[in-house]
Design a protein around this motif. Sequence first.
Motif, PDB file in Angstrom:
ATOM      1  N   GLN A  19       0.925  -1.089  -0.039  1.00 44.02           N
ATOM      2  CA  GLN A  19      -0.018  -0.146  -0.239  1.00 44.02           C
ATOM      3  C   GLN A  19       0.817   1.206   0.096  1.00 44.02           C
ATOM      4  O   GLN A  19       1.896   1.360   0.807  1.00 44.02           O
ATOM      5  CB  GLN A  19      -0.997  -0.064   1.155  1.00 44.02           C
ATOM      6  CG  GLN A  19      -1.823  -1.408   1.287  1.00 44.02           C
ATOM      7  CD  GLN A  19      -2.332  -1.576  -0.192  1.00 44.02           C
ATOM      8  OE1 GLN A  19      -3.136  -1.064  -0.742  1.00 44.02           O
ATOM      9  NE2 GLN A  19      -2.042  -3.036  -0.358  1.00 44.02           N
ATOM     10  N   LYS A  20       0.537   2.416  -0.741  1.00 42.82           N
ATOM     11  CA  LYS A  20       1.113   3.630  -0.762  1.00 42.82           C
ATOM     12  C   LYS A  20       0.655   4.600   0.035  1.00 42.82           C
ATOM     13  O   LYS A  20       1.274   5.485   0.210  1.00 42.82           O
ATOM     14  CB  LYS A  20       0.980   3.962  -2.326  1.00 42.82           C
ATOM     15  CG  LYS A  20       1.809   3.088  -3.239  1.00 42.82           C
ATOM     16  CD  LYS A  20       1.442   3.705  -4.757  1.00 42.82           C
ATOM     17  CE  LYS A  20       2.271   3.093  -5.955  1.00 42.82           C
ATOM     18  NZ  LYS A  20       2.743   1.805  -5.625  1.00 42.82           N
ATOM     19  N   GLY A  39       2.051   8.488   4.285  1.00 44.93           N
ATOM     20  CA  GLY A  39       2.756   7.912   3.073  1.00 44.93           C
ATOM     21  C   GLY A  39       4.019   7.945   3.049  1.00 44.93           C
ATOM     22  O   GLY A  39       4.837   7.851   4.137  1.00 44.93           O
ATOM     23  N   ASP A  41       6.484   5.907   2.367  1.00 49.47           N
ATOM     24  CA  ASP A  41       7.594   4.736   2.742  1.00 49.47           C
ATOM     25  C   ASP A  41       7.777   4.831   4.097  1.00 49.47           C
ATOM     26  O   ASP A  41       8.957   4.703   4.558  1.00 49.47           O
ATOM     27  CB  ASP A  41       8.755   4.502   1.716  1.00 49.47           C
ATOM     28  CG  ASP A  41       9.644   3.293   2.212  1.00 49.47           C
ATOM     29  OD1 ASP A  41       9.065   2.132   2.483  1.00 49.47           O
ATOM     30  OD2 ASP A  41      10.896   3.236   2.170  1.00 49.47           O
ATOM     31  N   PRO A 143       4.074   9.513  -5.815  1.00 47.85           N
ATOM     32  CA  PRO A 143       4.619  10.146  -4.523  1.00 47.85           C
ATOM     33  C   PRO A 143       4.415  11.980  -4.823  1.00 47.85           C
ATOM     34  O   PRO A 143       4.902  12.225  -5.982  1.00 47.85           O
ATOM     35  CB  PRO A 143       5.839   9.533  -4.283  1.00 47.85           C
ATOM     36  CG  PRO A 143       6.184   8.777  -5.625  1.00 47.85           C
ATOM     37  CD  PRO A 143       4.981   8.563  -6.235  1.00 47.85           C
TER      38      PRO A 143
END
Length: 183
Positions: A19-20, A39, A41, A143
């Motif tokens: 999932q982002k 979000g 990472d 992103p």
Amino acid sequence: MSKFFDQITSELTQFIRAQKVFFVATAAPEGRINLSPKGMDTFRVLDEKRVAYLDLTGSGNETAAHLLRDGRITIMFCSFDSNAEIARIYGRGVAIRPDHARWPELIANFPKLPGIRQVMEIRVESAMTSCGYAVPRMREMTPRDTLEKYWTKKGELGKEEYWQKHNLRSVDGLPTGMRETKS
């Protein structure tokens, strides 16, 4: 059909990693409920009973205030691709900051990003999966680099000044656990 778990399984870990975006919900016994998207990472499954996310400096510090006051936290992951699934983690969390003895252990799990404020460590009490049939599909999630650029430009001094102005108390006036510095 919902499925409940008393720990993070390898299947849940795999879903979470794909999932982002994830969402964090907390509340103190009084005041507003906070729900924040995250979000970049910044989420890690540490083991089957512990997860953590890297908390970057933002407009407020509600999660830290709520965890300090109450400790309850829910994390939700929602698939926006062809897999119609939702996963939630329920637990108790704490904010670990750079002056904490466990900071080196936790921060080592994350990329070095500008604007780092704290790591939220969550002790998993339970988890669940459910369908996401009503969640729309999104073809592309890319992103944003806006936050990274902002904190790179502001630097460490700018970040510390921002904390003093915006991150010491929640919108309901609760302390966040961050210390006021003397100028």
